[in-house]
Design an enzyme around this catalytic site. Structure first.
Site, PDB file in Angstrom:
ATOM      1  N   GLY A 221       4.272  -0.933   8.682  1.00 61.22           N
ATOM      2  CA  GLY A 221       5.610  -0.383   8.450  1.00 61.22           C
ATOM      3  C   GLY A 221       5.686   0.423   7.164  1.00 61.22           C
ATOM      4  O   GLY A 221       4.980   0.141   6.197  1.00 61.22           O
TER       5      GLY A 221
ATOM      6  N   ARG B  42       0.133   0.765  13.672  1.00 64.74           N
ATOM      7  CA  ARG B  42      -0.068  -0.687  13.676  1.00 64.74           C
ATOM      8  C   ARG B  42      -1.332  -1.128  14.425  1.00 64.74           C
ATOM      9  O   ARG B  42      -1.474  -2.298  14.755  1.00 64.74           O
ATOM     10  CB  ARG B  42       1.161  -1.377  14.278  1.00 64.74           C
ATOM     11  CG  ARG B  42       2.417  -1.290  13.400  1.00 64.74           C
ATOM     12  CD  ARG B  42       3.434  -2.353  13.766  1.00 64.74           C
ATOM     13  NE  ARG B  42       4.654  -2.245  12.981  1.00 64.74           N
ATOM     14  CZ  ARG B  42       4.811  -2.766  11.755  1.00 64.74           C
ATOM     15  NH1 ARG B  42       3.815  -3.435  11.195  1.00 64.74           N
ATOM     16  NH2 ARG B  42       5.946  -2.636  11.118  1.00 64.74           N
TER      17      ARG B  42
ATOM     18  N   ASP C   2      -1.726  -8.843   6.783  1.00 66.86           N
ATOM     19  CA  ASP C   2      -2.703  -8.768   7.882  1.00 66.86           C
ATOM     20  C   ASP C   2      -3.664  -7.590   7.689  1.00 66.86           C
ATOM     21  O   ASP C   2      -4.871  -7.733   7.898  1.00 66.86           O
ATOM     22  CB  ASP C   2      -1.991  -8.617   9.231  1.00 66.86           C
ATOM     23  CG  ASP C   2      -1.375  -9.938   9.675  1.00 66.86           C
ATOM     24  OD1 ASP C   2      -1.821 -10.999   9.178  1.00 66.86           O
ATOM     25  OD2 ASP C   2      -0.440  -9.906  10.498  1.00 66.86           O
TER      26      ASP C   2
ATOM     27  N   LYS D 241       1.192  -3.552   0.176  1.00 67.95           N
ATOM     28  CA  LYS D 241       2.404  -2.854   0.626  1.00 67.95           C
ATOM     29  C   LYS D 241       3.222  -3.729   1.561  1.00 67.95           C
ATOM     30  O   LYS D 241       2.637  -4.420   2.389  1.00 67.95           O
ATOM     31  CB  LYS D 241       1.976  -1.595   1.380  1.00 67.95           C
ATOM     32  CG  LYS D 241       3.054  -0.884   2.112  1.00 67.95           C
ATOM     33  CD  LYS D 241       2.772  -0.685   3.613  1.00 67.95           C
ATOM     34  CE  LYS D 241       2.799  -1.936   4.439  1.00 67.95           C
ATOM     35  NZ  LYS D 241       2.830  -1.726   5.889  1.00 67.95           N
ATOM     36  N   THR D 242       4.495  -3.776   1.454  1.00 61.60           N
ATOM     37  CA  THR D 242       5.440  -4.183   2.492  1.00 61.60           C
ATOM     38  C   THR D 242       6.808  -4.389   1.861  1.00 61.60           C
ATOM     39  O   THR D 242       6.916  -5.022   0.802  1.00 61.60           O
ATOM     40  CB  THR D 242       5.054  -5.461   3.293  1.00 61.60           C
ATOM     41  OG1 THR D 242       6.124  -5.756   4.185  1.00 61.60           O
ATOM     42  CG2 THR D 242       4.775  -6.695   2.464  1.00 61.60           C
TER      43      THR D 242
ATOM     44  N   ASP E 104       8.877  -6.255   3.024  1.00 58.60           N
ATOM     45  CA  ASP E 104       9.260  -7.659   3.274  1.00 58.60           C
ATOM     46  C   ASP E 104       9.055  -8.545   2.048  1.00 58.60           C
ATOM     47  O   ASP E 104       9.636  -9.616   1.955  1.00 58.60           O
ATOM     48  CB  ASP E 104       8.442  -8.235   4.437  1.00 58.60           C
ATOM     49  CG  ASP E 104       8.710  -7.506   5.739  1.00 58.60           C
ATOM     50  OD1 ASP E 104       9.615  -6.659   5.765  1.00 58.60           O
ATOM     51  OD2 ASP E 104       8.005  -7.782   6.727  1.00 58.60           O
TER      52      ASP E 104
HETATM   53  P1  FBP Z   1       5.051  -4.324   7.480  1.00 57.85           P
HETATM   54  O1  FBP Z   1       4.911  -5.817   7.401  1.00 57.85           O
HETATM   55  O2  FBP Z   1       4.005  -3.672   8.278  1.00 57.85           O
HETATM   56  O3  FBP Z   1       5.178  -3.708   6.117  1.00 57.85           O
HETATM   57  O4  FBP Z   1       6.426  -4.003   8.227  1.00 57.85           O
HETATM   58  C1  FBP Z   1       7.588  -4.646   7.876  1.00 57.85           C
HETATM   59  C2  FBP Z   1       8.769  -4.312   8.753  1.00 57.85           C
HETATM   60  O5  FBP Z   1       9.544  -3.320   8.137  1.00 57.85           O
HETATM   61  C3  FBP Z   1       9.571  -5.570   9.047  1.00 57.85           C
HETATM   62  O6  FBP Z   1      10.526  -5.828   8.075  1.00 57.85           O
HETATM   63  C4  FBP Z   1      10.147  -5.282  10.410  1.00 57.85           C
HETATM   64  O7  FBP Z   1      10.362  -6.464  11.136  1.00 57.85           O
HETATM   65  C5  FBP Z   1       9.077  -4.474  11.054  1.00 57.85           C
HETATM   66  O8  FBP Z   1       8.382  -3.817  10.030  1.00 57.85           O
HETATM   67  C6  FBP Z   1       9.607  -3.473  12.045  1.00 57.85           C
HETATM   68  O9  FBP Z   1       8.533  -2.839  12.657  1.00 57.85           O
HETATM   69  P2  FBP Z   1       8.585  -1.462  13.427  1.00 57.85           P
HETATM   70  O10 FBP Z   1       8.511  -0.385  12.401  1.00 57.85           O
HETATM   71  O11 FBP Z   1       7.341  -1.487  14.240  1.00 57.85           O
HETATM   72  O12 FBP Z   1       9.859  -1.398  14.201  1.00 57.85           O
END
Ligand code: FBP
Length: 552
Positions: free
Chosen positions: A78, A142, A173, A199-200, A202
């Protein structure tokens, strides 16, 4: 291409670096490390990259110089604000070592490495992306890099482009996989180094050596601005309860930080729900109780924050979801029978008849729309996609029913009108705050120094983040140090330990100490938009989470 006035001015911003990265860098080895748990198993799985020492950078005397070398970079998962600055930091760092070094970006995430889709990132191309949000410089994806066939395909292109090191910018991951790749390339003596970057949005990739993942600061500041605006609207119109779901997948760091910044009336924390083994009805009672108390004071409005992953943490919902996953597994007889039923009411009755008594009770108590979402929305692995479940609406509808009962019993005399929101994508590509712009650039620069020194299996680490950037501590942390063994898809695997909200940590304790007051009184705080220029207390503050953790 037209760009905004902010983007034009922001392009001139020179991100700050820690002192140790401002000139020649000396690498100082610390203690040898071990994994956070399961040391023997992890040491066995990573014979080449386990136990390496921590590395800290200090100002040096001799400028690193080396023959020109090539580096590859991947954005994984993400989006998170600041990714472009990580790439700028790597670029400037490797050019500082040798101006003829080259940076290649693999396109569309890890899949770009496997499918040999890449581009050279030149100075001219990069300039348009400095200090901007988004991952559009090379795109993200992803695809999971887990199979040896993928590693071998990747190696072909790395060798063809004469790439010495690969930087993988990703979450827990992706960095776990980066470490597996580092080990594989080291074992095969390929000469290719792999370095990770945390990175994230979250915020769940953090530990002793990684104080925060990048992007969290900016994303939560954006959500907090929006929440503050909604709070002010609620306090002006005095007629709505706003139920706001916040991204963050399993972890509630985003909700907690946004609560510390905006002081809403209700903040649910998934980790607390799990710890207290709360049922959905208990959560609904808690919310309805606060709404009734505020109504008794004549305040028929408020703001409630709900973490994205909440329902997975409610034990009864977790059990129900697990049963539904099995029951409706792709290709199962039950799935086929269910799909053949065209009437929704009959479909729900069919599912209820197949569930255990306890899960059937929960399932039939859910609003019809939510029950339908649980049985229909599935990912390619056959799992319910919890992020697509409108938890805010589920709770809103349940609270409404509860308040109706309370009204009959004379326990609620007010009005209850709702507005629903989901904030996630609004913040993931925002222009990075000064903090993220500096932090990301420093992370990228750090990665370049680790590469120059021949390191592999390390994650770039920049610490002491509540101090001014000049005093940040940069270095490298072996990825294996953050690992433990966990069951994934039925097998025990080495993975970076995920950091959920610590219920004994200072940020959560601060919420607990204040939430009763915030619930009943109206203590809203309006943070306003991120500022890039102005007084440092407005422009350069790290998150409250970091500040409270530091003060612990
Ligand atoms: P990452 O863990 O890859 O950084 O992504 C986090 C996130 O933004 C979450 O908060 C959310 O649940 C998810 O990605 C949404 O994913 P997508 O972009 O595939 O809709």
């Amino acid at each position: 291409m037209a760009i905004s006035a902010l983007q034009q001015a922001r392009a001139q911003y020179q991100p700050k670096l820690p002192k140790s990265l401002q000139g020649p860098v000396k690498l100082v080895d610390g203690e040898k490390t071990q994994s956070v748990a399961d040391q023997a198993e992890i040491a066995k799985l990573f014979p080449n990259t386990y136990g390496m020492p921590l590395i800290t950078f200090e100002p040096g005397t001799e400028k690193a110089s080396a023959p020109a070398f090539n580096v590859g970079v991947i954005l994984s998962g993400g989006q998170a604000p600041g990714g472009h600055n990580v790439i700028s930091g790597i670029f400037d760092g490797i050019k500082n070592i040798n101006p003829d070094s080259k940076l290649y970006g693999f396109l569309g995430g890890p899949g770009g490495l496997v499918d040999h889709k890449y581009m050279e990132i030149t100075a001219e191309y990069l300039d348009a992306f400095r200090n901007t949000g988004g991952f559009d410089i090379i795109g993200s994806g992803r695809t999971k890099l887990e199979e040896e066939t993928q590693f071998d395909k990747g190696l072909e292109i790395l060798k063809k482009l004469d790439i010495k090191a690969l930087v993988i910018i990703g979450g827990d991951d992706s960095n776990t996989n980066a470490c597996v790749l580092a080990e594989y390339y080291a074992a095969k003596k390929t000469g290719v180094q792999v370095i990770g970057c945390p990175k994230t949005i979250d915020g769940d990739l953090k530990n002793e050596m990684i104080e925060t993942s990048f992007g969290f600061d900016t994303a939560v500041k954006v959500y907090s601005e929006l929440i503050g605006n909604i709070e002010r609207d609620a306090n002006s119109a005095k007629k709505y309860w706003h139920f706001i779901k916040l991204m963050g997948r399993s972890a509630s760091h985003i909700g907690l930080e946004a609560a510390l910044q905006t002081q809403p009336n209700i903040t649910l924390i998934s980790e607390e729900v799990a710890e207290k083994k709360q049922t959905l009805n208990e959560i609904v009672d808690y919310m309805a109780g606060i709404i009734a108390k505020r109504a008794a004071n004549g305040e028929n409005f408020g703001v409630a924050l709900i973490p994205e992953g909440l329902i997975e943490f409610v034990p009864e919902m977790k059990a129900l979801i697990a049963e539904l996953n099995d029951l409706l597994a792709e290709g199962s007889a039950t799935e086929a029978e269910f799909k053949a039923i065209k009437d929704e009411v009959a479909g729900r009755a069919f599912i209820a008849s197949k569930l255990s008594a306890a899960s059937a009770k929960v399932y039939t108590s859910l609003p019809a729309g939510i029950a339908n979402q649980l049985s229909l929305d599935r990912d390619p692995h056959g799992n319910v996609q919890v992020s697509l479940i409108e938890t805010e609406k589920l709770l809103g509808e349940m609270v409404k029913s509860r308040l109706a009962e309370m009204k009959k019993a004379g326990e609620f005399k007010g009005k209850f009108g709702t507005q629903y929101h989901f904030f996630g994508y609004e913040g993931r590509c925002a222009a990075p705050s000064n903090f993220d712009a500096d932090y990301c650039y420093s992370l990228g620069y750090t990665a370049s120094v680790l590469i120059g020194a021949g390191k592999t299996g390390y994650m770039a680490s920049v610490r002491n983040l509540t101090a001014p950037a000049a005093d940040w501590i940069a270095g490298g942390v072996p990825v294996t140090m953050m690992m433990n063994m966990e069951r994934r898809h039925g097998h025990m695997k080495p993975v970076i330990q995920k950091a959920l909200v610590d219920l004994n940590g200072a940020p959560f304790k601060y919420l607990v100490a204040n939430r009763e007051k915030w619930a009943i009184e109206t203590c809203f705080v309006y943070p306003g938009p991120i500022q890039y220029w102005g007084p440092t207390e407005v422009c350069d503050q790290p998150t409250k989470t970091l500040q409270l953790e530091k003060a612990e």
